[in-house]
Design a protein around this motif. Structure first.
Motif, PDB file in Angstrom:
ATOM      1  N   GLN A  50      -8.944 -25.700 -32.774  1.00 16.26           N
ATOM      2  CA  GLN A  50      -9.385 -24.432 -32.194  1.00 16.26           C
ATOM      3  C   GLN A  50      -9.374 -24.556 -30.667  1.00 16.26           C
ATOM      4  N   ILE A  51      -8.604 -23.685 -30.017  1.00 19.56           N
ATOM      5  CA  ILE A  51      -8.427 -23.751 -28.572  1.00 19.56           C
ATOM      6  C   ILE A  51      -9.017 -22.497 -27.952  1.00 19.56           C
ATOM      7  N   LEU A  52      -9.963 -22.686 -27.044  1.00 16.53           N
ATOM      8  CA  LEU A  52     -10.533 -21.581 -26.264  1.00 16.53           C
ATOM      9  C   LEU A  52      -9.702 -21.417 -24.991  1.00 16.53           C
ATOM     10  N   VAL A  53      -9.091 -20.248 -24.828  1.00 17.29           N
ATOM     11  CA  VAL A  53      -8.199 -19.973 -23.692  1.00 17.29           C
ATOM     12  C   VAL A  53      -8.911 -18.994 -22.759  1.00 17.29           C
ATOM     13  N   ASP A  54      -8.856 -19.285 -21.458  1.00 17.44           N
ATOM     14  CA  ASP A  54      -9.459 -18.369 -20.494  1.00 17.44           C
ATOM     15  C   ASP A  54      -8.407 -17.386 -19.974  1.00 17.44           C
ATOM     16  N   SER A  55      -8.837 -16.448 -19.172  1.00 11.60           N
ATOM     17  CA  SER A  55      -7.946 -15.375 -18.695  1.00 11.60           C
ATOM     18  C   SER A  55      -6.903 -15.907 -17.704  1.00 11.60           C
ATOM     19  N   GLU A  56      -7.291 -16.853 -16.868  1.00  3.87           N
ATOM     20  CA  GLU A  56      -6.359 -17.389 -15.875  1.00  3.87           C
ATOM     21  C   GLU A  56      -5.221 -18.159 -16.529  1.00  3.87           C
ATOM     22  N   MET A  57      -5.510 -18.825 -17.656  1.00  6.17           N
ATOM     23  CA  MET A  57      -4.451 -19.546 -18.377  1.00  6.17           C
ATOM     24  C   MET A  57      -3.398 -18.568 -18.911  1.00  6.17           C
ATOM     25  N   VAL A  79      -2.330 -25.505 -34.282  1.00  3.36           N
ATOM     26  CA  VAL A  79      -3.352 -25.005 -33.369  1.00  3.36           C
ATOM     27  C   VAL A  79      -3.737 -23.585 -33.764  1.00  3.36           C
ATOM     28  N   LYS A  80      -4.937 -23.187 -33.270  1.00  4.46           N
ATOM     29  CA  LYS A  80      -5.434 -21.812 -33.461  1.00  4.46           C
ATOM     30  C   LYS A  80      -5.997 -21.337 -32.126  1.00  4.46           C
ATOM     31  N   PRO A  81      -5.215 -20.628 -31.308  1.00  2.00           N
ATOM     32  CA  PRO A  81      -5.724 -20.144 -30.017  1.00  2.00           C
ATOM     33  C   PRO A  81      -6.793 -19.073 -30.231  1.00  2.00           C
ATOM     34  N   LYS A  97     -20.406 -28.663 -31.028  1.00  4.22           N
ATOM     35  CA  LYS A  97     -20.534 -28.906 -32.471  1.00  4.22           C
ATOM     36  C   LYS A  97     -19.418 -28.248 -33.279  1.00  4.22           C
ATOM     37  N   HIS A  98     -18.762 -27.200 -32.710  1.00  6.70           N
ATOM     38  CA  HIS A  98     -17.666 -26.532 -33.430  1.00  6.70           C
ATOM     39  C   HIS A  98     -16.297 -27.144 -33.117  1.00  6.70           C
ATOM     40  N   ARG A  99     -16.257 -28.190 -32.331  1.00  6.26           N
ATOM     41  CA  ARG A  99     -15.036 -28.950 -32.050  1.00  6.26           C
ATOM     42  C   ARG A  99     -13.946 -28.069 -31.411  1.00  6.26           C
ATOM     43  N   TYR A 100     -14.274 -27.548 -30.238  1.00  2.48           N
ATOM     44  CA  TYR A 100     -13.320 -26.704 -29.505  1.00  2.48           C
ATOM     45  C   TYR A 100     -12.523 -27.552 -28.524  1.00  2.48           C
ATOM     46  N   VAL A 101     -11.245 -27.145 -28.337  1.00  6.49           N
ATOM     47  CA  VAL A 101     -10.409 -27.632 -27.240  1.00  6.49           C
ATOM     48  C   VAL A 101     -10.338 -26.506 -26.216  1.00  6.49           C
ATOM     49  N   VAL A 102     -10.632 -26.819 -24.962  1.00  2.00           N
ATOM     50  CA  VAL A 102     -10.718 -25.789 -23.918  1.00  2.00           C
ATOM     51  C   VAL A 102      -9.466 -25.858 -23.055  1.00  2.00           C
ATOM     52  N   ALA A 103      -8.778 -24.704 -22.950  1.00  2.00           N
ATOM     53  CA  ALA A 103      -7.601 -24.571 -22.088  1.00  2.00           C
ATOM     54  C   ALA A 103      -7.986 -23.661 -20.921  1.00  2.00           C
ATOM     55  N   ILE A 120     -18.907 -33.566 -18.381  1.00  2.00           N
ATOM     56  CA  ILE A 120     -20.242 -34.120 -18.646  1.00  2.00           C
ATOM     57  C   ILE A 120     -20.565 -34.073 -20.138  1.00  2.00           C
ATOM     58  N   ILE A 121     -19.985 -33.114 -20.846  1.00  3.05           N
ATOM     59  CA  ILE A 121     -20.250 -32.943 -22.284  1.00  3.05           C
ATOM     60  C   ILE A 121     -19.319 -33.868 -23.063  1.00  3.05           C
ATOM     61  N   PRO A 122     -19.832 -34.670 -23.982  1.00  2.00           N
ATOM     62  CA  PRO A 122     -18.952 -35.577 -24.744  1.00  2.00           C
ATOM     63  C   PRO A 122     -18.101 -34.824 -25.768  1.00  2.00           C
ATOM     64  N   ALA A 123     -16.909 -35.358 -25.998  1.00  3.36           N
ATOM     65  CA  ALA A 123     -16.000 -34.880 -27.054  1.00  3.36           C
ATOM     66  C   ALA A 123     -15.540 -33.447 -26.789  1.00  3.36           C
ATOM     67  N   VAL A 124     -15.023 -33.191 -25.575  1.00  4.57           N
ATOM     68  CA  VAL A 124     -14.442 -31.881 -25.241  1.00  4.57           C
ATOM     69  C   VAL A 124     -13.059 -32.118 -24.641  1.00  4.57           C
ATOM     70  N   PRO A 125     -11.978 -32.000 -25.415  1.00  2.00           N
ATOM     71  CA  PRO A 125     -10.636 -32.109 -24.840  1.00  2.00           C
ATOM     72  C   PRO A 125     -10.331 -30.911 -23.931  1.00  2.00           C
TER      73      PRO A 125
END
Length: 268
Positions: A27-34, A57-59, A112-118, A130-135
């Motif tokens: 699960q990938i969280l995409v912002d507006s600038e991306m 993947v699931k954007p 906790k929901h295991r997100y990948v942040v783009a 600072i937050i562990p386990a955030v790709p």
């Protein structure tokens, strides 16, 4: 993508999946600038995400990020159309807030929901380290890059490995607990039990002794009771023994001896 970089990204995602439970599709969280940069650089985001993460993947995009794209006007209509193809993630914000704050609130303190942040926001990326386990994924000169794991991620990985080696609470409940060994008291030691002889029970010995003694035993007892210098008295038993020996001697047959013949004088 080069083979060396693909191998590195594959190892990183294996670390996230084994240590923190990431599963495909990611699960990938995409912002507006991306979305805006992807349109300007003519990048296929879904294809690039699957190549970088080495899997399906699931954007996803939040309502606050969509609101930022709507504020750009018709100039960013193509970025809005691209964002509409992504899955909508509910952020539960009644009023729209900046995209960085929205994404950080969705990720939370533990992800906790295991997100990948783009994202392209430098401030948001610094806060996510600072937050562990955030790709974290960003674009650098039209090349999509997966950032290496942060120090918080590596420390959390070591803790999970240590906890996996230790037994859990249900396993400890099934293990029998050893009783505490009593401490030895210091003091004078008693005699060796092997060196101490047990007392003989006279009643037990007399009960095991036979009722009738043999002739030899009677004779030994009579001799032992005789005092030194005293004649032994004849007993009825001695008389019986003497009679028996006389009877035996009388019954024996004596062998007759032949008399020697007288030699007659020879005649002249």
């Amino acid at each position: 993508m080069r083979q060396k970089r693909a191998k590195t990204y594959r190892k990183l995602m294996h670390l996230y999946s084994m240590s923190f439970g990431f599963r495909q599709p990611y699960q990938i969280l995409v912002d507006s600038e991306m979305c805006q940069i992807a349109i300007d650089a003519k990048l296929d985001l879904i294809k690039q995400f699957s190549t970088v993460l080495q899997g399906n993947v699931k954007p996803m995009i939040t309502q606050c990020c969509m609101h930022e794209l709507y504020l750009q006007g018709k100039a960013q209509q193509s970025a809005v159309d691209l964002a509409k193809t992504f899955e909508r993630r509910k952020c539960n914000h009644r009023e729209a807030i900046p995209g960085d704050e929205c994404l950080s609130s969705v990720v939370g303190d533990t992800n906790k929901h295991r997100y990948v942040v783009a994202t392209q926001s430098q401030s948001l990326r610094n806060g996510l380290r600072i937050i562990p386990a955030v790709p974290v994924i960003h674009i650098n000169r039209a090349v999509m890059v997966l950032e290496p794991p942060s120090e918080a991620t590596l420390k959390a990985k070591e803790l999970t490995e240590e906890q996996s080696l230790r037994p859990s609470a249900p396993e400890l409940a099934t293990v029998p607990q050893d009783k505490p060994v009593p401490k030895k008291r210091k003091g004078p030691k008693g005699p060796n039990p092997l060196s101490v002889k047990k007392k003989k029970n006279s009643n037990a010995e007399t009960s095991t002794r036979p009722s009738q003694n043999t002739k030899a035993e009677l004779l030994d007892t009579s001799l032992s009771t005789q005092l030194p210098g005293q004649k032994r008295k004849r007993d009825s038993h001695d008389d019986k023994c003497e009679e028996q020996t006389q009877n035996i001697a009388s019954t024996r047959t004596r062998k007759r001896r032949r008399k020697a013949r007288a030699v007659s004088p020879s005649s002249p």
